[in-house]
Design a protein around this motif. Structure first.
Motif, mmCIF file in Angstrom:
data_model
loop_
_atom_site.group_PDB
_atom_site.id
_atom_site.type_symbol
_atom_site.label_atom_id
_atom_site.label_comp_id
_atom_site.label_asym_id
_atom_site.label_seq_id
_atom_site.Cartn_x
_atom_site.Cartn_y
_atom_site.Cartn_z
ATOM 1 N N HIS A 94 -74.215 -35.561 2.725
ATOM 2 C CA HIS A 94 -74.492 -36.780 3.478
ATOM 3 C C HIS A 94 -75.222 -36.428 4.770
ATOM 4 O O HIS A 94 -75.361 -35.261 5.134
ATOM 5 N N ASP A 95 -75.615 -37.437 5.511
ATOM 6 C CA ASP A 95 -76.050 -37.329 6.908
ATOM 7 C C ASP A 95 -76.237 -38.732 7.452
ATOM 8 O O ASP A 95 -76.263 -39.715 6.698
ATOM 9 N N GLY A 96 -76.360 -38.831 8.760
ATOM 10 C CA GLY A 96 -76.730 -40.073 9.403
ATOM 11 C C GLY A 96 -78.219 -40.060 9.706
ATOM 12 O O GLY A 96 -78.842 -38.997 9.766
ATOM 13 N N SER A 97 -78.788 -41.253 9.905
ATOM 14 C CA SER A 97 -80.219 -41.357 10.199
ATOM 15 C C SER A 97 -80.469 -42.493 11.175
ATOM 16 O O SER A 97 -79.842 -43.557 11.077
ATOM 17 N N THR A 98 -81.395 -42.253 12.111
ATOM 18 C CA THR A 98 -81.836 -43.313 13.023
ATOM 19 C C THR A 98 -83.328 -43.585 12.855
ATOM 20 O O THR A 98 -83.961 -44.155 13.740
ATOM 21 N N LEU A 99 -83.886 -43.161 11.720
ATOM 22 C CA LEU A 99 -85.324 -43.324 11.494
ATOM 23 C C LEU A 99 -85.730 -44.795 11.638
ATOM 24 O O LEU A 99 -85.110 -45.682 11.068
ATOM 25 N N GLY A 100 -86.787 -45.023 12.420
ATOM 26 C CA GLY A 100 -87.291 -46.373 12.631
ATOM 27 C C GLY A 100 -86.693 -47.101 13.808
ATOM 28 O O GLY A 100 -87.148 -48.193 14.168
ATOM 29 N N SER A 101 -85.691 -46.520 14.457
ATOM 30 C CA SER A 101 -85.045 -47.197 15.592
ATOM 31 C C SER A 101 -85.743 -46.889 16.910
ATOM 32 O O SER A 101 -86.545 -45.958 17.011
ATOM 33 N N ARG A 102 -85.410 -47.671 17.941
ATOM 34 C CA ARG A 102 -86.045 -47.521 19.252
ATOM 35 C C ARG A 102 -85.054 -47.185 20.358
ATOM 36 O O ARG A 102 -85.430 -46.668 21.408
ATOM 37 N N TYR A 103 -83.779 -47.516 20.136
ATOM 38 C CA TYR A 103 -82.780 -47.376 21.187
ATOM 39 C C TYR A 103 -81.784 -46.272 20.858
ATOM 40 O O TYR A 103 -81.662 -45.840 19.708
ATOM 41 N N LEU A 104 -81.063 -45.838 21.873
ATOM 42 C CA LEU A 104 -80.085 -44.762 21.716
ATOM 43 C C LEU A 104 -79.043 -45.143 20.660
ATOM 44 O O LEU A 104 -78.553 -46.264 20.628
ATOM 45 N N ASP A 105 -78.725 -44.201 19.805
ATOM 46 C CA ASP A 105 -77.726 -44.389 18.757
ATOM 47 C C ASP A 105 -76.368 -43.964 19.287
ATOM 48 O O ASP A 105 -76.208 -42.854 19.801
ATOM 49 N N VAL A 106 -75.371 -44.857 19.174
ATOM 50 C CA VAL A 106 -74.017 -44.572 19.643
ATOM 51 C C VAL A 106 -73.038 -44.944 18.531
ATOM 52 O O VAL A 106 -73.107 -46.050 17.982
ATOM 53 N N CYS A 107 -72.141 -44.037 18.203
ATOM 54 C CA CYS A 107 -71.116 -44.360 17.208
ATOM 55 C C CYS A 107 -69.793 -43.730 17.631
ATOM 56 O O CYS A 107 -69.764 -42.766 18.398
ATOM 57 N N ILE A 108 -68.709 -44.294 17.140
ATOM 58 C CA ILE A 108 -67.382 -43.746 17.406
ATOM 59 C C ILE A 108 -66.755 -43.357 16.081
ATOM 60 O O ILE A 108 -66.882 -44.081 15.091
ATOM 61 N N VAL A 109 -66.109 -42.192 16.047
ATOM 62 C CA VAL A 109 -65.611 -41.631 14.792
ATOM 63 C C VAL A 109 -64.119 -41.314 14.920
ATOM 64 O O VAL A 109 -63.684 -40.705 15.901
ATOM 65 N N TYR A 110 -63.353 -41.759 13.919
ATOM 66 C CA TYR A 110 -61.943 -41.398 13.781
ATOM 67 C C TYR A 110 -61.758 -40.670 12.456
ATOM 68 O O TYR A 110 -62.425 -40.987 11.465
ATOM 69 N N PHE A 111 -60.839 -39.704 12.446
ATOM 70 C CA PHE A 111 -60.462 -38.994 11.228
ATOM 71 C C PHE A 111 -59.122 -39.514 10.717
ATOM 72 O O PHE A 111 -58.215 -39.819 11.496
ATOM 73 N N GLY A 112 -58.994 -39.618 9.412
ATOM 74 C CA GLY A 112 -57.735 -40.053 8.806
ATOM 75 C C GLY A 112 -57.837 -40.028 7.298
ATOM 76 O O GLY A 112 -58.559 -39.214 6.718
ATOM 77 N N SER A 113 -57.114 -40.953 6.653
ATOM 78 C CA SER A 113 -57.189 -41.135 5.198
ATOM 79 C C SER A 113 -57.321 -42.639 4.933
ATOM 80 O O SER A 113 -56.446 -43.258 4.324
ATOM 81 N N PHE A 114 -58.400 -43.194 5.406
ATOM 82 C CA PHE A 114 -58.582 -44.644 5.415
ATOM 83 C C PHE A 114 -59.004 -45.182 4.047
ATOM 84 O O PHE A 114 -59.812 -44.565 3.347
ATOM 85 N N GLN A 115 -58.468 -46.333 3.688
ATOM 86 C CA GLN A 115 -58.936 -47.053 2.503
ATOM 87 C C GLN A 115 -58.313 -48.451 2.500
ATOM 88 O O GLN A 115 -57.391 -48.732 3.260
ATOM 89 N N TYR A 116 -58.848 -49.327 1.657
ATOM 90 C CA TYR A 116 -58.236 -50.651 1.485
ATOM 91 C C TYR A 116 -58.559 -51.194 0.106
ATOM 92 O O TYR A 116 -59.360 -50.587 -0.626
#
Length: 286
Positions: A264-286
């Motif tokens: 996998h990877d993240g991508s900001t291709l085509g964007s103009r502004y700063l990319d900001v994300c918040i990440v949590y680790f766990g075993s998430f699902q629903y």
């Protein structure tokens, strides 16, 4: 599999025709504020082709979730609750122009930061499988970077973005696991807190299945060289036509994915502004 709760539905998904070695692919020029550079990759990196298209009915059926969905075999997509969105908007993270400014906005608003943390906890708790989860990081990336992941631990303080060597499509956690145990480490949730759309790119194969495919391609001596760290290089070299899935992630939308257990990877291709994300680790699902 993909469990999609986004308002855009399948319109948020795209697929391509595979991957190429990074030297056969011209990286997009990144120009942000007073910096301009062309991203450079590690020697063994592979990157996605750019021939994105809509998925066919048959392809969507392949990704359709079933009763076997769990935290390590499914990508979950959705949007955070409106009160949590409002809280992050008030923190003005979307107006930040640098990593320092992002953290400054948290620091100068301690009560709002506390409120956001509490609302995040209330949102994540029902998704947590009654298992522990924890904050991992605030990710900050420049706009128009095709694949954002890079190891910066060896770079000096004050490094420039041009100093980074990008990983290409990869799997996480390679220091603490093996091919046989990559599925035992849960997953992550990543929420887009920026102003622009960002993307998650992933290959819908767990690591053990990748290894099983390589068994059909490699002789015994070659197969003995494959490990959790170099398995992306072997896979993309021998299966260049295996497609990559792209998920459009608008502001305040999230993905949940077992990034130790897939490329996998993240991508900001085509964007103009700063990319900001918040990440949590766990075993998430629903």
């Amino acid at each position: 599999m993909v469990h999609n709760s986004l308002p855009e539905g399948t319109g948020a998904l795209a697929i391509n025709s595979g991957t190429v070695y990074h030297k056969q692919h011209k990286a997009a020029l990144v120009h942000y504020l007073d910096e301009e550079f062309t991203p450079e990759y590690l020697d063994h990196a592979y990157v996605n082709k750019r021939d994105w298209r809509e998925l066919t009915v048959e392809e969507l059926e392949c990704l359709k979730p079933d009763e076997s969905c769990n935290d390590v075999n499914t990508v979950y997509l959705g949007e955070i609750p409106k009160p949590l969105q409002a809280c992050f908007k008030e923190l003005q993270l979307q107006e930040s122009e640098s990593r320092d400014e992002v953290f400054s906005n948290f620091e100068k608003n301690p009560e709002l930061t506390k409120q956001a943390t509490q609302l995040l906890h209330e949102f994540l708790l029902p998704l947590s499988n009654d298992k522990k989860f924890h904050f991992h990081c605030i990710g900050v990336n420049y706009p128009n970077v095709e694949l954002v992941a890079a190891n910066t631990t060896m770079l000096p303080n004050g490094f420039k973005q041009a100093d980074k060597k990008f990983l290409g499509l990869h799997n996480d956690g390679t220091q603490s696991m093996t091919i046989d145990t990559a599925h035992e480490f849960g997953n992550r949730i990543s929420i887009n807190l920026g102003k622009d759309t960002r993307y998650l790119l992933f290959v819908n194969l767990p690591i053990k299945e990748v290894y099983a495919m390589l068994k059909e391609k490699l002789n015994t001596s070659e197969l003995a060289l494959v490990n959790i760290s170099n398995i992306p290089e072997y896979f993309f070299k021998h299966f260049p036509d295996y497609p990559v899935i792209r998920v459009e992630q608008k502001p305040y939308q999230y993905y949940i994915a077992a990034t130790d257990n897939c490329f996998h990877d993240g991508s900001t291709l085509g964007s103009r502004y700063l990319d900001v994300c918040i990440v949590y680790f766990g075993s998430f699902q629903y």
